[in-house]
Scaffold this motif. Sequence first.
Motif, PDB file in Angstrom:
ATOM      1  N   VAL A 372       0.860  -1.185   0.000  1.00  0.00           N
ATOM      2  CA  VAL A 372       0.000   0.000   0.000  1.00  0.00           C
ATOM      3  C   VAL A 372       0.893   1.231   0.000  1.00  0.00           C
ATOM      4  N   GLY A 373       1.283   1.676  -1.165  1.00  0.00           N
ATOM      5  CA  GLY A 373       2.117   2.866  -1.278  1.00  0.00           C
ATOM      6  C   GLY A 373       1.317   4.118  -1.025  1.00  0.00           C
ATOM      7  N   GLY A 374       2.042   5.271  -0.899  1.00  0.00           N
ATOM      8  CA  GLY A 374       1.370   6.527  -0.623  1.00  0.00           C
ATOM      9  C   GLY A 374       0.360   6.907  -1.690  1.00  0.00           C
ATOM     10  N   SER A 375       0.727   6.744  -2.971  1.00  0.00           N
ATOM     11  CA  SER A 375      -0.185   7.138  -4.048  1.00  0.00           C
ATOM     12  C   SER A 375      -1.423   6.257  -4.075  1.00  0.00           C
ATOM     13  N   TYR A 376      -1.225   4.928  -3.881  1.00  0.00           N
ATOM     14  CA  TYR A 376      -2.359   4.021  -3.831  1.00  0.00           C
ATOM     15  C   TYR A 376      -3.293   4.380  -2.693  1.00  0.00           C
ATOM     16  N   LEU A 377      -2.692   4.698  -1.530  1.00  0.00           N
ATOM     17  CA  LEU A 377      -3.494   4.982  -0.353  1.00  0.00           C
ATOM     18  C   LEU A 377      -4.331   6.234  -0.560  1.00  0.00           C
ATOM     19  N   GLU A 378      -3.703   7.279  -1.081  1.00  0.00           N
ATOM     20  CA  GLU A 378      -4.443   8.506  -1.331  1.00  0.00           C
ATOM     21  C   GLU A 378      -5.553   8.271  -2.347  1.00  0.00           C
ATOM     22  N   ASN A 379      -5.270   7.440  -3.367  1.00  0.00           N
ATOM     23  CA  ASN A 379      -6.269   7.131  -4.375  1.00  0.00           C
ATOM     24  C   ASN A 379      -7.440   6.386  -3.761  1.00  0.00           C
ATOM     25  N   GLY A 380      -7.133   5.442  -2.865  1.00  0.00           N
ATOM     26  CA  GLY A 380      -8.183   4.671  -2.220  1.00  0.00           C
ATOM     27  C   GLY A 380      -9.044   5.527  -1.323  1.00  0.00           C
ATOM     28  N   VAL A 381      -8.412   6.439  -0.583  1.00  0.00           N
ATOM     29  CA  VAL A 381      -9.175   7.338   0.273  1.00  0.00           C
ATOM     30  C   VAL A 381     -10.078   8.224  -0.557  1.00  0.00           C
ATOM     31  N   ARG A 382      -9.561   8.695  -1.704  1.00  0.00           N
ATOM     32  CA  ARG A 382     -10.324   9.591  -2.559  1.00  0.00           C
ATOM     33  C   ARG A 382     -11.526   8.872  -3.164  1.00  0.00           C
ATOM     34  N   ARG A 383     -11.318   7.623  -3.632  1.00  0.00           N
ATOM     35  CA  ARG A 383     -12.399   6.893  -4.266  1.00  0.00           C
ATOM     36  C   ARG A 383     -13.437   6.414  -3.265  1.00  0.00           C
ATOM     37  N   LEU A 414      -6.244   3.685  12.389  1.00  0.00           N
ATOM     38  CA  LEU A 414      -7.001   4.864  11.966  1.00  0.00           C
ATOM     39  C   LEU A 414      -7.409   4.793  10.495  1.00  0.00           C
ATOM     40  N   MET A 415      -6.608   4.134   9.682  1.00  0.00           N
ATOM     41  CA  MET A 415      -6.819   4.121   8.228  1.00  0.00           C
ATOM     42  C   MET A 415      -7.277   2.750   7.728  1.00  0.00           C
ATOM     43  N   PHE A 416      -7.809   1.932   8.634  1.00  0.00           N
ATOM     44  CA  PHE A 416      -8.081   0.550   8.258  1.00  0.00           C
ATOM     45  C   PHE A 416      -9.038   0.449   7.067  1.00  0.00           C
ATOM     46  N   SER A 417     -10.134   1.189   7.094  1.00  0.00           N
ATOM     47  CA  SER A 417     -11.117   1.096   6.009  1.00  0.00           C
ATOM     48  C   SER A 417     -10.520   1.547   4.683  1.00  0.00           C
ATOM     49  N   ALA A 418      -9.704   2.626   4.737  1.00  0.00           N
ATOM     50  CA  ALA A 418      -9.081   3.103   3.501  1.00  0.00           C
ATOM     51  C   ALA A 418      -8.069   2.096   2.975  1.00  0.00           C
ATOM     52  N   VAL A 419      -7.344   1.430   3.886  1.00  0.00           N
ATOM     53  CA  VAL A 419      -6.363   0.428   3.463  1.00  0.00           C
ATOM     54  C   VAL A 419      -7.054  -0.748   2.779  1.00  0.00           C
ATOM     55  N   VAL A 420      -8.195  -1.154   3.325  1.00  0.00           N
ATOM     56  CA  VAL A 420      -8.949  -2.256   2.691  1.00  0.00           C
ATOM     57  C   VAL A 420      -9.390  -1.863   1.290  1.00  0.00           C
ATOM     58  N   ASP A 421      -9.871  -0.639   1.129  1.00  0.00           N
ATOM     59  CA  ASP A 421     -10.282  -0.173  -0.198  1.00  0.00           C
ATOM     60  C   ASP A 421      -9.114  -0.178  -1.176  1.00  0.00           C
ATOM     61  N   VAL A 422      -7.948   0.245  -0.705  1.00  0.00           N
ATOM     62  CA  VAL A 422      -6.768   0.278  -1.573  1.00  0.00           C
ATOM     63  C   VAL A 422      -6.378  -1.135  -1.997  1.00  0.00           C
TER      64      VAL A 422
END
Length: 643
Positions: A372-383, A414-422
């Motif tokens: 889960v790189g930074g760009s992937y994570l930000e993309n997942g949070v955004r989507r 704190l970011m568990f849901s976003a990490v799953v999406d990514v």
Amino acid sequence: MDKYLIRKPRTQDSSPMQDSFPVQDSFSSSKRIRVDLNLENLPSDPGLRQKISSYHPNNHDEIRRHYLTKGPCQPVLNDFPLSYFSEKPCRFRSEWYIGRKWLEYSIDKDTTFCFYCYLFGRQDGFKLWNQVAKLDFHVRGVNSVHSQVVKKGEDLLKEKHHIQIDCIRFLLCRRLAFRGHDESQGSSDKGNFLEFVQFLRDHNESINEVLQTAPKNCKLTHSNIQKHIVNAIARETSKDIIKDLDNGFFSILVDESRDISMKEQMSLVLRYVNKKGIIIEWFFGIVHVASTTALSLNCAIECLLCEHNLSLSNLRDINGLKTLILKEKENKSAFYVHCFAHQLQLTLVAVTKNHINIAEFFYVVSNLVIVVGGSYLENGVRRSGRGLNQDTNLKCLGDTRWRSYYGTILNLILMFSAVVDVLEIIEEDGLSDQKVEAQSIMSGRSRRNTQQKTNLHHYRVELFYTIIDMQLQELNNHFSKTNTDLLLCMACLNPSNSFVAFDKEKFIRLATFYPSDFLGTNILALDSQLQNYIFDTRSNNFFLELQGVSELAEKLVSTRKHETYLLVHLLVKLVLTLPVATAIVEINFSAMKYIKNELRNRMGDHWMNDCLILYIEKDVACSIDNKNIMQRFQNMKTHRRQL
């Protein structure tokens, strides 16, 4: 610059007084023809003097030095002239000279002047005799203009070459390294040292004249001369540190690290308590060691201490090298103490590697951070549309820093849901290798053959109890019984909450660890002294707000209680000398990487050591008298020219 200026010619009929007060054209004065002055003919009365700037620039220091030698003009008259202020007669009084060495009186003008301000550019008079308090307002603080010109006057009376030493020390203490690419005469990149010398030549005719007339092999600007001067300052710095130690007991902090050229360097720091009760940690030197074996390190330390006439009998604690203490028992009051902070880190990290479930967990977390790189994570949070204000800083796990483990886990929660999406996005759109990793993390390991157990049993018995036992075992392995007893006994010295931790038995037990300092009679004396000590400190308001042993040591000295309770104060000093961390040594290694970097990877060991001492202990280096530095430099070897 001349082609942009039209110089105003000076009229021949201008009188001395007319020439002294108007602002002079600095450009025209700098081109005046130098004339031979008869210093004895210079007027003493400040009201009749010309401005220093009206003379040729090359005569300025000579004139200032002449006036400084004679001192301020302070005539004593029976009756000074009367002046009227609000119809009240007032006059200057000779008593006003007392305590004001800078004050001058002009008989011709009936006005006072500041002696030092005149010498360095100002000539404002004062004659309000009814407001004499304003005279002291002129002096003001230590950083005022007046204080600065007084310092200039004091420096000017010293030998002329001090400016050269001051410039060298200025460069060294700010770590502008003496490094030149091409030190030939016509080079435009001679290095900081020679460039600064050239600057001095351009702005001081005396220096320029000396360097012009000196033989080419006798200008004292060679790189070897530079190193000799640096070494002289470093030696005087170390000497000043040893002088402050005053033959007292000390501990040493030792650690090893590789420099940029992959050479093993051992850093040594002295720790002691000074006469004011303040803990002092001085960087003492860095030594290249051919190997990191106990014998090699032991020899290097002994050589460095003996070089500065430090007695091993005054050594009380060593932090960093266990074998040095275990090898010989010459000093029974010396103890080896590993860095406690580092030991705790090692204990916690070791547990994560030795327990299979914990090791598996952090293995998954480590892979998760990589996938889960930074760009992937930000993309997942955004989507996902969630967690827009979440911290996206998932750091890789460190090898020896438990804080990095803990911080990563908190961010992951704190970011568990976003990490799953990514991870779901990577399974769909990622590269083939990334898809495999993401799917493996999402699926987890199979538990078909495992015995079914409750979550309470799993986390309490299989994890919590087991890990606690492992941590206790690791702590016992890393902390010896002697060190543990020292720490427990040290706690009784804590003055917090009105000395609530005081324990007389632990106090006496702590003294037995230092048989060289506490003989049998001293133990008995300490026993009887402790009762008065604790009653006195608990009832004394000066000791109510203390928060640590270091504050206790300073307060004992400031209230002179260290003279009443000599043995207690001695024990407090011994405890403060005991090092518990090697942070200062790590800071020194950071400085080493700054000084010996990729551009200076061929720097010699002695040269690096001298530069490190001046860089790290710049405050001590700047306080050393120039005469001591020059004397040591001259004693190193015979030079054709004296500084």
